[in-house]
Write an enzyme that holds these catalytic residues in place. Structure first.
Site, PDB file in Angstrom:
ATOM      1  CG  ASP A 677      54.878   7.139 168.187  1.00 38.65           C
ATOM      2  OD1 ASP A 677      55.540   6.097 168.106  1.00 38.65           O
ATOM      3  OD2 ASP A 677      53.859   7.242 168.925  1.00 38.65           O
ATOM      4  CE  LYS A 681      56.742   4.572 170.708  1.00 40.39           C
ATOM      5  NZ  LYS A 681      57.091   3.481 169.767  1.00 40.39           N
TER       6      LYS A 681
END
Length: 814
Positions: A677, A681
């Protein structure tokens, strides 16, 4: 059975009467018709003038009488060029009686209310007789019936009160046996229970029609006049005014009370109790939609239904320190005006009780001052109060709308817009029902005020956003609730009308092209049709609503793969789903190009920092000519939460479970804890900085145990956390020994990116990062040594929803 009423202008000429006859003829082909008519336009005023002239021994009453006579005879001859003889005989008899009455007034030098009622009744009697006879001459089944035989009142002349028990019985009895297809009734006139001629007061013809409609319980009362309904404001003063298609009884009464001449408030009462709609139509434009007044008026998007005004207002101010805390002043003031039969239009009193302001008709101001000063003579002499202050040359403007109470800031907008246009407000009144907000202003400001308010409330362009949300779980539900909470605020302050048109979860989906009721959306969604990602897209495409926005609140790859389809249909996309923007660079680049090509916004602020304006800030830096040199960041609110709450007295498994329960992690926590994750980003930030990079180019330094990395299911993963607790305690112990905090850091420098767990020393900006907060440090050519820092909550359902909401608002503001 239909009941229609035609006003004075509708029967003011032979041309207009022909239009009336044509309308009645068409209606009578489908149903029996009862038609109430006013006097020929201007005749009632001429009758009163003749009576006053005769009372004052002014022989000009004869000239006025001759004018009345000529008007009626001309109309008869024009309507009946070859068959006027029989009509003229009867009309001349009525005119002869009228002349005798005027002669009598002249001789006795008196015009009593009783005689005045007898005098003005000739207007409706003549018009109804002429119309009925003309229709009969043309072969129509029409007959005049004298309303004085049906409507019974008391003897309160000039404004008699109806005895509804007798009146209703008379009306029902007569029309039960009436054989004619069209019945013409004179409005305004009645008889007392003693057999004396009475009238129903101002607006009496409307009242007559309402009485008949209520007695017969018809489906609708139609009032025909010379305008196409009730307008948003006075069309003579505001060119942009337009008819109001639907309005409630209460709104109609408020507008009528405050100057709208189409309807007289007492007219509404007989039909109000029976919920009989009133349809206002234009005699000269019968095809126009007009205005329907009922209890079922549609709630329009505009909270204000109309703007009205009353001219020739005087403002009376009773003030003085001797009034404060002393009961009875208001009672004495109102009783004094009541005894003088002076009507109060507006009342306002400050909470200090130092003053009371009253609005009355300017013609009553002199009498009011004399009466009030006399009533409070003692208090004025003792300096307890001041002599009554009278201000003239004023008018009242009023905003009217049942729905104003549900919208914040209406009065603020009203007074602000008036103030900006230099319109001074002398007094303000607003009831607790909030159906009416009134202000007293100078008469010479009325036109400017009406135009200002009409522009503010009826002409200001509000951008409508039609939103479709897929994924209404934890974050999606919060987004819907935030939109519900802020809906009125957006309309009033940002001129954005935000409607949720479609909602979908993994099981069902619903649509409403008028906007889903956000009070009951959960229940409706539970009963919705079977969910389909492709079906959701096809439905949005078919609706083809302007300013459509698709909001993805999932982590679903199949949903992300549909962004291209949405953008190609000029449907904006707002996403917290990171998959599309972290997919192959080619796909990311395509979506950006499609967004520009089809003028469809593609916003994904929540991909990186939930509600934090990270991407927006980055884009602004680049747009202003700056260049990113490096980025250091803690981008996982979930990981920050985990490591801020993990220590030697807690279990890593329990902290991760807590993070998931509180909505800080993805449904599959492995996405967060594996570093994927965070890698996505930093990848997105690098791409937004202008670097072509893919996910596989990012160095990922995992901290999970080998078993955790290889787990196949979420349940298996949680088992590894329990089994490998020593591994995680070792990470914590190492950091503690080195007097450091554990932070999962993302770095981008010189075109390369990496993510991994780091031990952060005390002096570092990341060291004191608490809770689930994120932090991003942008080093740029303008910020080479002291970076631009963005810090705040970077995870959680509420802040993620607010980030999505902010992207939607950005679209609305562009």
């Amino acid at each position: 059975m239909k009941v229609l009423k035609f006003g004075g202008t509708s029967v003011g000429s032979s041309k207009n009467i022909n239009s009336v006859i044509h309308i009645l003829d068409n209606y009578s082909k489908e149903d029996t018709v009862i038609c109430v008519v006013s006097a020929v336009g201007g005749i009632t005023d001429k009758l009163l003038l003749a009576g006053t002239q005769a009372q004052n021994k002014d022989t000009n009453f004869l000239n006025t009488f001759n004018t009345i006579k000529e008007i009626h005879l001309d109309i008869i001859n024009e309507l009946n060029p070859n068959k006027s003889k029989d009509i003229l005989v009867d009309v001349n008899e009525q005119l002869k009686t009228l002349k005798s009455l005027l002669d009598g007034i002249y001789l006795i030098n008196e015009l009593s209310p009783k005689t005045s009622d007898k005098l003005v009744s000739f207007g409706e009697s003549l018009s109804s007789f002429i119309i009925a006879k003309t229709m009969k001459n043309r072969g129509l089944s029409a007959r005049q019936k004298n309303s004085q035989h049906l409507i019974i009142t008391n003897s309160n002349f000039t404004k008699a009160e109806v005895d509804f028990n007798i009146t209703n019985s008379n009306i029902k009895g007569y029309f039960k046996s009436a054989s004619q297809q069209i019945t013409i009734l004179p409005g305004f006139v009645a008889n007392s229970n003693l057999g004396e001629q009475t009238t129903l007061g101002r607006g009496g013809s409307d009242f007559t029609a309402a009485i008949v409609a209520a007695a017969l319980n018809v489906k609708q009362l139609e009032i025909w006049t010379d305008v196409s309904g009730m307008f948003t404001t006075n069309p003579k003063l505001v060119r942009q005014a337009y008819p109001i298609e639907k309005i409630s009884y209460q709104e109609a009464m408020e507008l009528s009370h405050f100057g709208a001449k189409v309807l007289y408030p007492p007219t509404v009462q007989p039909v109000l109790d029976l919920n009989i709609p009133i349809h206002i139509k234009n005699t000269l434009q019968p095809e126009a939609v007009g205005t329907v007044i009922s209890n079922n008026a549609s709630n329009a998007t505009r909270p204000v239904k109309g703007i009205s005004n009353i001219s020739n207002v005087a403002l009376l101010t009773l003030q003085g320190s001797g009034m404060v805390g002393i009961p009875g002043f208001s009672k004495r003031l109102f009783e004094t005006l009541s005894q003088e039969k002076i009507n109060i239009i507006l009342i306002t009193q400050a909470s200090s009780e130092h003053s009371i302001c009253l609005g009355i008709d300017e013609s009553d101001s002199h009498a009011a001052k004399i009466a009030i000063d006399s009533a409070f003579e003692n208090e004025i002499a003792l300096k307890k109060i001041d002599p009554i202050i009278v201000e003239t040359g004023l008018s009242i403007i009023a905003l009217v709308g049942d729905n104003m109470k549900n919208h914040q800031g209406i009065s603020g907008k009203m007074f602000s817009s008036l103030g900006k246009n230099n319109i001074n407000i002398r007094a303000i009144a607003q009831g607790a029902s909030e159906k009416n907000i009134s202000a007293v202003i100078a008469s010479n400001d009325v036109k400017k005020a009406l135009n200002t308010l009409h522009e503010q409330f009826f002409e200001t362009q509000t951008k409508q956003l039609n939103v479709f949300i897929t994924g209404v779980g934890n974050v999606g539900e919060r987004l819907v609730e935030q939109i519900k909470q802020q809906k009125n605020y957006l309309k009033e302050n940002l001129k954005i009308n935000l409607r949720i048109i479609g909602l979908s979860n993994s099981k069902t989906m619903i649509f409403n092209d008028q906007g889903i009721d956000l009070k009951t959306w959960k229940e409706k969604l539970a009963e919705g049709e079977k969910a389909s990602l492709h079906g959701f897209f096809e439905k949005i495409k078919a609706l083809n609503l302007r300013n459509s926005i698709f909001v993805d609140v999932t982590a679903n790859k199949d949903v992300a793969n549909l962004y291209e389809n949405y953008l190609r249909q000029s449907i904006g996309v707002v996403a917290c789903n990171k998959i599309a923007c972290s997919n192959h660079y080619q796909n990311y680049s395509l979506l950006k190009r499609l967004s520009l090509k089809y003028n469809a916004p593609f916003l994904f602020e929540t991909n990186v920092g939930a509600g934090l304006p990270i991407i927006d800030t980055l884009n602004n830096l680049i747009a202003s000519g700056d260049k990113i040199t490096s980025i250091q960041a803690v981008l996982s609110g979930s990981l920050n939460f985990v490591f801020n709450n993990f220590n030697e007295t807690t279990k890593f498994h329990d902290v991760v479970k807590q993070a998931q329960a509180e909505g800080y992690t993805e449904p599959d926590p492995r996405i967060d804890l594996s570093g994927v994750d965070v890698a996505r980003k930093i990848l997105i930030l690098a791409r937004e900085s202008g670097v072509k990079i893919n996910l596989e180019d990012i160095e990922n330094k995992p901290f999970l145990s080998e078993a955790g990395l290889k787990s196949n299911t979420v349940d298996d993963f949680y088992k590894t956390l329990i089994e490998d607790e020593a591994h995680y305690q070792g990470l914590f112990a190492s950091a503690k020994t080195n007097n450091c905090q554990l932070k999962y850091v993302a770095e981008f420098d010189s075109g390369k990116a990496s993510v991994g767990l780091q031990e952060i020393p005390v002096a570092h900006p990341f060291y004191n990062l608490k809770g689930s907060d994120n932090i991003v440090m942008f080093y740029t050519e303008r910020y080479p040594e002291q970076p631009m820092i963005i810090k705040g909550a970077g995870a959680g359902a509420d802040v993620t929803a607010s980030g999505l909401f902010a992207d939607i608002i950005r679209i609305g503001n562009n």
